[in-house]
Design a protein around this motif. Sequence first.
Motif, PDB file in Angstrom:
ATOM      1  N   MET A   9       0.850  -1.191   0.000  1.00 52.47           N
ATOM      2  CA  MET A   9       0.000   0.000   0.000  1.00 52.47           C
ATOM      3  C   MET A   9       0.881   1.235   0.000  1.00 52.47           C
ATOM      4  O   MET A   9       1.852   1.307   0.749  1.00 52.47           O
ATOM      5  N   HIS A  10       0.523   2.197  -0.864  1.00 57.11           N
ATOM      6  CA  HIS A  10       1.289   3.425  -0.977  1.00 57.11           C
ATOM      7  C   HIS A  10       0.352   4.628  -1.024  1.00 57.11           C
ATOM      8  O   HIS A  10      -0.733   4.550  -1.597  1.00 57.11           O
ATOM      9  N   VAL A  11       0.795   5.728  -0.449  1.00 56.47           N
ATOM     10  CA  VAL A  11       0.118   7.002  -0.614  1.00 56.47           C
ATOM     11  C   VAL A  11       0.851   7.721  -1.737  1.00 56.47           C
ATOM     12  O   VAL A  11       2.047   7.970  -1.644  1.00 56.47           O
ATOM     13  N   ILE A  12       0.111   8.001  -2.807  1.00 52.06           N
ATOM     14  CA  ILE A  12       0.707   8.582  -4.009  1.00 52.06           C
ATOM     15  C   ILE A  12      -0.120   9.795  -4.410  1.00 52.06           C
ATOM     16  O   ILE A  12      -1.348   9.788  -4.285  1.00 52.06           O
ATOM     17  N   LYS A  13       0.546  10.811  -4.918  1.00 52.70           N
ATOM     18  CA  LYS A  13      -0.154  12.019  -5.344  1.00 52.70           C
ATOM     19  C   LYS A  13      -1.171  11.689  -6.441  1.00 52.70           C
ATOM     20  O   LYS A  13      -0.901  10.876  -7.326  1.00 52.70           O
ATOM     21  N   ASN A  14      -2.319  12.343  -6.376  1.00 55.69           N
ATOM     22  CA  ASN A  14      -3.388  12.081  -7.337  1.00 55.69           C
ATOM     23  C   ASN A  14      -2.973  12.367  -8.776  1.00 55.69           C
ATOM     24  O   ASN A  14      -3.379  11.654  -9.695  1.00 55.69           O
ATOM     25  N   SER A  15      -2.167  13.404  -8.978  1.00 52.74           N
ATOM     26  CA  SER A  15      -1.746  13.729 -10.345  1.00 52.74           C
ATOM     27  C   SER A  15      -0.894  12.608 -10.932  1.00 52.74           C
ATOM     28  O   SER A  15      -1.037  12.246 -12.103  1.00 52.74           O
ATOM     29  N   ILE A  16      -0.051  12.010 -10.115  1.00 55.17           N
ATOM     30  CA  ILE A  16       0.787  10.901 -10.573  1.00 55.17           C
ATOM     31  C   ILE A  16      -0.088   9.670 -10.832  1.00 55.17           C
ATOM     32  O   ILE A  16       0.068   8.988 -11.842  1.00 55.17           O
ATOM     33  N   LEU A  17      -1.030   9.399  -9.927  1.00 54.71           N
ATOM     34  CA  LEU A  17      -1.933   8.263 -10.110  1.00 54.71           C
ATOM     35  C   LEU A  17      -2.756   8.417 -11.386  1.00 54.71           C
ATOM     36  O   LEU A  17      -2.939   7.464 -12.142  1.00 54.71           O
ATOM     37  N   SER A  18      -3.241   9.617 -11.626  1.00 57.35           N
ATOM     38  CA  SER A  18      -4.062   9.880 -12.800  1.00 57.35           C
ATOM     39  C   SER A  18      -3.267   9.637 -14.090  1.00 57.35           C
ATOM     40  O   SER A  18      -3.750   8.976 -15.019  1.00 57.35           O
ATOM     41  N   ARG A  19      -2.049  10.145 -14.136  1.00 56.12           N
ATOM     42  CA  ARG A  19      -1.204   9.941 -15.325  1.00 56.12           C
ATOM     43  C   ARG A  19      -0.853   8.469 -15.511  1.00 56.12           C
ATOM     44  O   ARG A  19      -0.865   7.955 -16.631  1.00 56.12           O
ATOM     45  N   ALA A  20      -0.544   7.801 -14.426  1.00 52.82           N
ATOM     46  CA  ALA A  20      -0.184   6.383 -14.502  1.00 52.82           C
ATOM     47  C   ALA A  20      -1.380   5.540 -14.941  1.00 52.82           C
ATOM     48  O   ALA A  20      -1.234   4.610 -15.739  1.00 52.82           O
ATOM     49  N   ALA A  21      -2.564   5.867 -14.434  1.00 48.28           N
ATOM     50  CA  ALA A  21      -3.767   5.127 -14.818  1.00 48.28           C
ATOM     51  C   ALA A  21      -4.054   5.309 -16.307  1.00 48.28           C
ATOM     52  O   ALA A  21      -4.405   4.351 -17.002  1.00 48.28           O
ATOM     53  N   LYS A  22      -3.903   6.524 -16.798  1.00 45.72           N
ATOM     54  CA  LYS A  22      -4.112   6.769 -18.231  1.00 45.72           C
ATOM     55  C   LYS A  22      -3.096   5.990 -19.063  1.00 45.72           C
ATOM     56  O   LYS A  22      -3.438   5.402 -20.084  1.00 45.72           O
ATOM     57  N   ALA A  23      -1.848   5.964 -18.605  1.00 46.29           N
ATOM     58  CA  ALA A  23      -0.805   5.232 -19.327  1.00 46.29           C
ATOM     59  C   ALA A  23      -1.072   3.726 -19.314  1.00 46.29           C
ATOM     60  O   ALA A  23      -0.707   3.022 -20.247  1.00 46.29           O
ATOM     61  N   ALA A  24      -1.742   3.249 -18.260  1.00 43.37           N
ATOM     62  CA  ALA A  24      -2.056   1.821 -18.148  1.00 43.37           C
ATOM     63  C   ALA A  24      -3.381   1.472 -18.816  1.00 43.37           C
ATOM     64  O   ALA A  24      -3.809   0.316 -18.777  1.00 43.37           O
ATOM     65  N   GLY A  25      -4.044   2.468 -19.410  1.00 37.51           N
ATOM     66  CA  GLY A  25      -5.316   2.219 -20.093  1.00 37.51           C
ATOM     67  C   GLY A  25      -6.508   2.169 -19.167  1.00 37.51           C
ATOM     68  O   GLY A  25      -7.532   1.582 -19.483  1.00 37.51           O
ATOM     69  N   LEU A  26      -6.392   2.782 -17.995  1.00 37.17           N
ATOM     70  CA  LEU A  26      -7.473   2.794 -17.007  1.00 37.17           C
ATOM     71  C   LEU A  26      -8.030   4.210 -16.861  1.00 37.17           C
ATOM     72  O   LEU A  26      -8.072   4.770 -15.770  1.00 37.17           O
ATOM     73  N   ASP A  27      -8.481   4.784 -17.974  1.00 33.39           N
ATOM     74  CA  ASP A  27      -8.948   6.173 -17.986  1.00 33.39           C
ATOM     75  C   ASP A  27     -10.144   6.408 -17.068  1.00 33.39           C
ATOM     76  O   ASP A  27     -10.322   7.504 -16.539  1.00 33.39           O
ATOM     77  N   GLU A  28     -10.984   5.384 -16.865  1.00 34.25           N
ATOM     78  CA  GLU A  28     -12.189   5.545 -16.043  1.00 34.25           C
ATOM     79  C   GLU A  28     -11.880   5.784 -14.565  1.00 34.25           C
ATOM     80  O   GLU A  28     -12.772   6.118 -13.800  1.00 34.25           O
ATOM     81  N   MET A  29     -10.637   5.600 -14.168  1.00 31.44           N
ATOM     82  CA  MET A  29     -10.280   5.758 -12.753  1.00 31.44           C
ATOM     83  C   MET A  29     -10.059   7.213 -12.361  1.00 31.44           C
ATOM     84  O   MET A  29      -9.885   7.509 -11.184  1.00 31.44           O
ATOM     85  N   ASP A  30     -10.067   8.114 -13.322  1.00 38.85           N
ATOM     86  CA  ASP A  30      -9.727   9.508 -13.060  1.00 38.85           C
ATOM     87  C   ASP A  30     -10.575  10.130 -11.952  1.00 38.85           C
ATOM     88  O   ASP A  30     -10.071  10.875 -11.124  1.00 38.85           O
ATOM     89  N   ASP A  31     -11.871   9.821 -11.897  1.00 37.08           N
ATOM     90  CA  ASP A  31     -12.741  10.422 -10.887  1.00 37.08           C
ATOM     91  C   ASP A  31     -12.511   9.851  -9.487  1.00 37.08           C
ATOM     92  O   ASP A  31     -12.980  10.415  -8.500  1.00 37.08           O
ATOM     93  N   VAL A  32     -11.790   8.732  -9.378  1.00 37.50           N
ATOM     94  CA  VAL A  32     -11.494   8.123  -8.077  1.00 37.50           C
ATOM     95  C   VAL A  32     -10.358   8.860  -7.369  1.00 37.50           C
ATOM     96  O   VAL A  32     -10.297   8.892  -6.141  1.00 37.50           O
ATOM     97  N   PHE A  33      -9.493   9.494  -8.153  1.00 35.34           N
ATOM     98  CA  PHE A  33      -8.311  10.139  -7.587  1.00 35.34           C
ATOM     99  C   PHE A  33      -8.619  11.569  -7.156  1.00 35.34           C
ATOM    100  O   PHE A  33      -8.096  12.531  -7.700  1.00 35.34           O
TER     101      PHE A  33
END
Length: 166
Positions: A53-77
Amino acid sequence: MSEASIAKKAAIVDEVTEKFNAASSIVVVDYRGLTVEQDTSLRKQLREAGVEMHVIKNSILSRAAKAAGLDEMDDVFKGPTAVAFSNEDVVAPAKVIAEFAKDAPALEIKGGVIEGKVSSVEELNNLAKLPNREGLLSMLLSVLQAPVRNVAYAVKAVAEKDEDAA
């Protein structure tokens, strides 16, 4: 922003993207309101289950999710976000976090990913109710053994009946 810090953040995004791609399940939580003792206890339980488990900045999570093809996760961050990654057991992060949240109502599941598919809070809570991998395997084994056991009982009953008749 300097080129060095941009390169450093890009490396972090790449690392988180790899975690997204490698994970069999991911659970995103809002950890606001947890005490230090609760946070430590949760992390220990997750580690014991093979989950990081990690605490990660939302901007980094959002970019990483988009790069991984998980665009729908944006509203979770949104808001304080911690992410639990499991590479082995799909059920483990949801199960540990849901169980822990019973005693710590401040811990809230926001969403997640199950085997590459973005999942809702309801799906994650349903997943948490399932037995772990070993439990599922033992259930499967007992289901597979039942017909063999019934045939053995039938053969034994016929054999005993023949012995009594003789």
